[in-house]
Design a protein around this motif. Structure first.
Motif, PDB file in Angstrom:
ATOM      1  N   ALA A  27       0.835  -1.208   0.000  1.00 45.74           N
ATOM      2  CA  ALA A  27       0.000   0.000   0.000  1.00 45.74           C
ATOM      3  C   ALA A  27       0.867   1.254   0.000  1.00 45.74           C
ATOM      4  O   ALA A  27       1.883   1.325   0.686  1.00 45.74           O
ATOM      5  N   ASP A  28       0.454   2.250  -0.764  1.00 46.33           N
ATOM      6  CA  ASP A  28       1.139   3.531  -0.826  1.00 46.33           C
ATOM      7  C   ASP A  28       0.385   4.527   0.047  1.00 46.33           C
ATOM      8  O   ASP A  28      -0.823   4.727  -0.140  1.00 46.33           O
ATOM      9  N   PRO A  29       1.050   5.174   0.999  1.00 48.22           N
ATOM     10  CA  PRO A  29       0.343   6.050   1.934  1.00 48.22           C
ATOM     11  C   PRO A  29      -0.273   7.288   1.294  1.00 48.22           C
ATOM     12  O   PRO A  29      -1.130   7.936   1.907  1.00 48.22           O
ATOM     13  N   ARG A  30       0.141   7.645   0.088  1.00 45.45           N
ATOM     14  CA  ARG A  30      -0.454   8.791  -0.603  1.00 45.45           C
ATOM     15  C   ARG A  30      -1.393   8.359  -1.721  1.00 45.45           C
ATOM     16  O   ARG A  30      -2.490   8.903  -1.865  1.00 45.45           O
ATOM     17  N   LEU A  31      -0.971   7.385  -2.496  1.00 50.33           N
ATOM     18  CA  LEU A  31      -1.734   7.031  -3.691  1.00 50.33           C
ATOM     19  C   LEU A  31      -2.906   6.104  -3.403  1.00 50.33           C
ATOM     20  O   LEU A  31      -3.854   6.060  -4.191  1.00 50.33           O
ATOM     21  N   HIS A  32      -2.883   5.379  -2.320  1.00 54.07           N
ATOM     22  CA  HIS A  32      -4.017   4.530  -1.963  1.00 54.07           C
ATOM     23  C   HIS A  32      -4.931   5.245  -0.970  1.00 54.07           C
ATOM     24  O   HIS A  32      -5.303   4.690   0.068  1.00 54.07           O
ATOM     25  N   THR A  33      -5.273   6.486  -1.300  1.00 54.35           N
ATOM     26  CA  THR A  33      -6.155   7.281  -0.439  1.00 54.35           C
ATOM     27  C   THR A  33      -7.225   7.979  -1.264  1.00 54.35           C
ATOM     28  O   THR A  33      -7.105   8.114  -2.486  1.00 54.35           O
ATOM     29  N   LEU A  34      -8.246   8.430  -0.567  1.00 53.23           N
ATOM     30  CA  LEU A  34      -9.313   9.212  -1.194  1.00 53.23           C
ATOM     31  C   LEU A  34      -9.740  10.317  -0.242  1.00 53.23           C
ATOM     32  O   LEU A  34      -9.473  10.266   0.962  1.00 53.23           O
ATOM     33  N   ASP A  35     -10.387  11.334  -0.805  1.00 55.86           N
ATOM     34  CA  ASP A  35     -10.964  12.435  -0.033  1.00 55.86           C
ATOM     35  C   ASP A  35     -12.475  12.367  -0.149  1.00 55.86           C
ATOM     36  O   ASP A  35     -13.011  12.132  -1.244  1.00 55.86           O
ATOM     37  N   LEU A  36     -13.159  12.583   0.974  1.00 57.97           N
ATOM     38  CA  LEU A  36     -14.616  12.589   0.990  1.00 57.97           C
ATOM     39  C   LEU A  36     -15.122  14.007   1.231  1.00 57.97           C
ATOM     40  O   LEU A  36     -14.629  14.707   2.123  1.00 57.97           O
ATOM     41  N   TYR A  37     -16.106  14.422   0.442  1.00 57.74           N
ATOM     42  CA  TYR A  37     -16.773  15.709   0.590  1.00 57.74           C
ATOM     43  C   TYR A  37     -18.261  15.402   0.734  1.00 57.74           C
ATOM     44  O   TYR A  37     -18.907  14.957  -0.226  1.00 57.74           O
ATOM     45  N   LEU A  38     -18.788  15.625   1.934  1.00 55.34           N
ATOM     46  CA  LEU A  38     -20.110  15.124   2.276  1.00 55.34           C
ATOM     47  C   LEU A  38     -21.073  16.268   2.560  1.00 55.34           C
ATOM     48  O   LEU A  38     -20.731  17.200   3.315  1.00 55.34           O
ATOM     49  N   PRO A  39     -22.274  16.217   1.999  1.00 58.84           N
ATOM     50  CA  PRO A  39     -23.235  17.304   2.194  1.00 58.84           C
ATOM     51  C   PRO A  39     -23.917  17.210   3.554  1.00 58.84           C
ATOM     52  O   PRO A  39     -23.886  16.173   4.223  1.00 58.84           O
ATOM     53  N   GLN A  40     -24.537  18.322   3.920  1.00 51.65           N
ATOM     54  CA  GLN A  40     -25.362  18.314   5.131  1.00 51.65           C
ATOM     55  C   GLN A  40     -26.621  17.521   4.836  1.00 51.65           C
ATOM     56  O   GLN A  40     -27.390  17.853   3.942  1.00 51.65           O
ATOM     57  N   SER A  41     -26.847  16.452   5.589  1.00 50.50           N
ATOM     58  CA  SER A  41     -28.003  15.609   5.331  1.00 50.50           C
ATOM     59  C   SER A  41     -28.286  14.754   6.557  1.00 50.50           C
ATOM     60  O   SER A  41     -27.368  14.249   7.196  1.00 50.50           O
ATOM     61  N   GLU A  42     -29.553  14.610   6.857  1.00 55.82           N
ATOM     62  CA  GLU A  42     -29.971  13.725   7.949  1.00 55.82           C
ATOM     63  C   GLU A  42     -30.335  12.345   7.429  1.00 55.82           C
ATOM     64  O   GLU A  42     -30.609  11.438   8.206  1.00 55.82           O
ATOM     65  N   SER A  43     -30.357  12.200   6.113  1.00 54.26           N
ATOM     66  CA  SER A  43     -30.700  10.912   5.510  1.00 54.26           C
ATOM     67  C   SER A  43     -29.614  10.503   4.524  1.00 54.26           C
ATOM     68  O   SER A  43     -28.674  11.250   4.258  1.00 54.26           O
ATOM     69  N   LYS A  44     -29.746   9.318   3.970  1.00 54.86           N
ATOM     70  CA  LYS A  44     -28.756   8.825   3.010  1.00 54.86           C
ATOM     71  C   LYS A  44     -28.754   9.678   1.742  1.00 54.86           C
ATOM     72  O   LYS A  44     -29.783  10.210   1.339  1.00 54.86           O
ATOM     73  N   PHE A  45     -27.591   9.786   1.139  1.00 54.45           N
ATOM     74  CA  PHE A  45     -27.468  10.608  -0.068  1.00 54.45           C
ATOM     75  C   PHE A  45     -26.635   9.858  -1.107  1.00 54.45           C
ATOM     76  O   PHE A  45     -25.825   8.982  -0.779  1.00 54.45           O
ATOM     77  N   PRO A  46     -26.814  10.194  -2.397  1.00 54.01           N
ATOM     78  CA  PRO A  46     -25.985   9.594  -3.450  1.00 54.01           C
ATOM     79  C   PRO A  46     -24.576  10.167  -3.423  1.00 54.01           C
ATOM     80  O   PRO A  46     -24.330  11.233  -2.837  1.00 54.01           O
ATOM     81  N   LEU A  47     -23.663   9.447  -4.056  1.00 58.72           N
ATOM     82  CA  LEU A  47     -22.266   9.876  -4.090  1.00 58.72           C
ATOM     83  C   LEU A  47     -21.664   9.614  -5.463  1.00 58.72           C
ATOM     84  O   LEU A  47     -21.985   8.614  -6.111  1.00 58.72           O
ATOM     85  N   VAL A  48     -20.798  10.532  -5.882  1.00 55.94           N
ATOM     86  CA  VAL A  48     -20.024  10.364  -7.108  1.00 55.94           C
ATOM     87  C   VAL A  48     -18.580  10.092  -6.726  1.00 55.94           C
ATOM     88  O   VAL A  48     -17.961  10.879  -6.007  1.00 55.94           O
ATOM     89  N   LEU A  49     -18.037   8.985  -7.193  1.00 55.87           N
ATOM     90  CA  LEU A  49     -16.627   8.672  -7.014  1.00 55.87           C
ATOM     91  C   LEU A  49     -15.887   9.175  -8.242  1.00 55.87           C
ATOM     92  O   LEU A  49     -16.130   8.710  -9.358  1.00 55.87           O
ATOM     93  N   PHE A  50     -15.002  10.161  -8.040  1.00 56.89           N
ATOM     94  CA  PHE A  50     -14.320  10.816  -9.153  1.00 56.89           C
ATOM     95  C   PHE A  50     -12.880  10.335  -9.266  1.00 56.89           C
ATOM     96  O   PHE A  50     -12.146  10.270  -8.271  1.00 56.89           O
ATOM     97  N   VAL A  51     -12.469  10.021 -10.513  1.00 54.36           N
ATOM     98  CA  VAL A  51     -11.119   9.537 -10.798  1.00 54.36           C
ATOM     99  C   VAL A  51     -10.431  10.551 -11.718  1.00 54.36           C
ATOM    100  O   VAL A  51     -10.912  10.820 -12.826  1.00 54.36           O
ATOM    101  N   HIS A  52      -9.320  11.097 -11.281  1.00 52.75           N
ATOM    102  CA  HIS A  52      -8.633  12.163 -12.015  1.00 52.75           C
ATOM    103  C   HIS A  52      -7.929  11.638 -13.266  1.00 52.75           C
ATOM    104  O   HIS A  52      -7.644  10.453 -13.404  1.00 52.75           O
ATOM    105  N   GLY A  53      -7.621  12.564 -14.165  1.00 53.05           N
ATOM    106  CA  GLY A  53      -6.842  12.246 -15.353  1.00 53.05           C
ATOM    107  C   GLY A  53      -5.372  12.547 -15.151  1.00 53.05           C
ATOM    108  O   GLY A  53      -4.922  12.847 -14.050  1.00 53.05           O
ATOM    109  N   GLY A  54      -4.627  12.468 -16.270  1.00 50.12           N
ATOM    110  CA  GLY A  54      -3.192  12.719 -16.227  1.00 50.12           C
ATOM    111  C   GLY A  54      -2.387  11.686 -16.978  1.00 50.12           C
ATOM    112  O   GLY A  54      -1.238  11.423 -16.638  1.00 50.12           O
ATOM    113  N   ALA A  55      -3.001  11.084 -18.025  1.00 57.09           N
ATOM    114  CA  ALA A  55      -2.312  10.119 -18.886  1.00 57.09           C
ATOM    115  C   ALA A  55      -1.798   8.910 -18.102  1.00 57.09           C
ATOM    116  O   ALA A  55      -0.784   8.321 -18.469  1.00 57.09           O
ATOM    117  N   TRP A  56      -2.484   8.554 -17.034  1.00 57.20           N
ATOM    118  CA  TRP A  56      -2.140   7.414 -16.171  1.00 57.20           C
ATOM    119  C   TRP A  56      -0.799   7.592 -15.456  1.00 57.20           C
ATOM    120  O   TRP A  56      -0.347   6.702 -14.759  1.00 57.20           O
TER     121      TRP A  56
END
Length: 203
Positions: A27-56
């Motif tokens: 495991a890579d301590p930087r590359l095997h990570t993600l950031d979560l940005y979560l809305p204000q909600s009292e109930s379940k909400f949908p989520l988009v998992l975004f994958v960046h570009g950069g020619a791999w």
């Protein structure tokens, strides 16, 4: 020029950065990570998992400009997970996609702890990220290793992705991103081509 909580919309009430989605051997301590940005909600909400570009071989989950994408969704009550993954030339296909599959599986299996609706997880990606999310949705073998399938993906939004690796060209760029990411093996390049998986996915 990175995405920070101070520039996010007021509807975002929780930012969880550098969450490890894989902690096994290698495991890579930087590359095997993600950031979560979560809305204000009292109930379940949908989520988009975004994958960046950069020619791999470049890019990052918190690049400048990501704030617009995050604010677009969080302001409408959606969550966003922005994902890092290993890069070429240190690795080649299928390592990038294995990491995106790990990230999706982590979000799916940990959704309840963040009020994410596991039945409403979408994929989005730009450029190389568009290629990766498309292939993840079309080739079931990557998610099957995590007890999941493409049926667990609610939908895919791909922006300027590469869909036929086997028949693409790296004009005017050296060293060639395609060869760095996928090697020269024709069968491996076909396996990495989302467009060539469509017929298989439909059968």
């Amino acid at each position: 020029g990175v995405l920070t909580p101070s520039v996010l919309s007021q509807s975002t009430t929780r930012v969880v950065q550098n969450v490890p989605y894989f902690s096994g051997q290698g495991a890579d301590p930087r590359l095997h990570t993600l950031d979560l940005y979560l809305p204000q909600s009292e109930s379940k909400f949908p989520l988009v998992l975004f994958v960046h570009g950069g020619a791999w071989r470049g890019g990052d989950k918190s690049q400048e400009g990501r704030v617009n994408f995050v604010n677009l969704f969080t302001s409408r009550g959606w969550g966003v997970a922005s994902v890092n993954y290993r890069l070429s030339p240190a690795v080649q296909h299928p390592a990038h996609l294995e990491d995106v599959a790990r990230a999706f599986a982590w979000v799916y299996k940990n959704a309840g702890g963040y009020r994410i609706d596991p039945d409403e997880i979408f994929l989005a990606g730009h450029s190389a990220g568009g290629h990766l999310v498309s292939l993840l949705a079309l080739d079931p073998k990557y998610l099957s290793r995590h007890g999941l399938s493409p049926e667990n993906i609610k939908g895919v939004m791909t922006i300027s992705g590469l869909y036929d690796v086997a028949n693409s060209y790296d004009l005017g760029v050296s060293p060639y991103p395609r060869e760095q990411a996928f090697g020269r093996d024709a069968e491996g390049q076909r396996d990495a081509s989302p467009a060539l998986q469509v017929a298989t996915a439909d059968t």
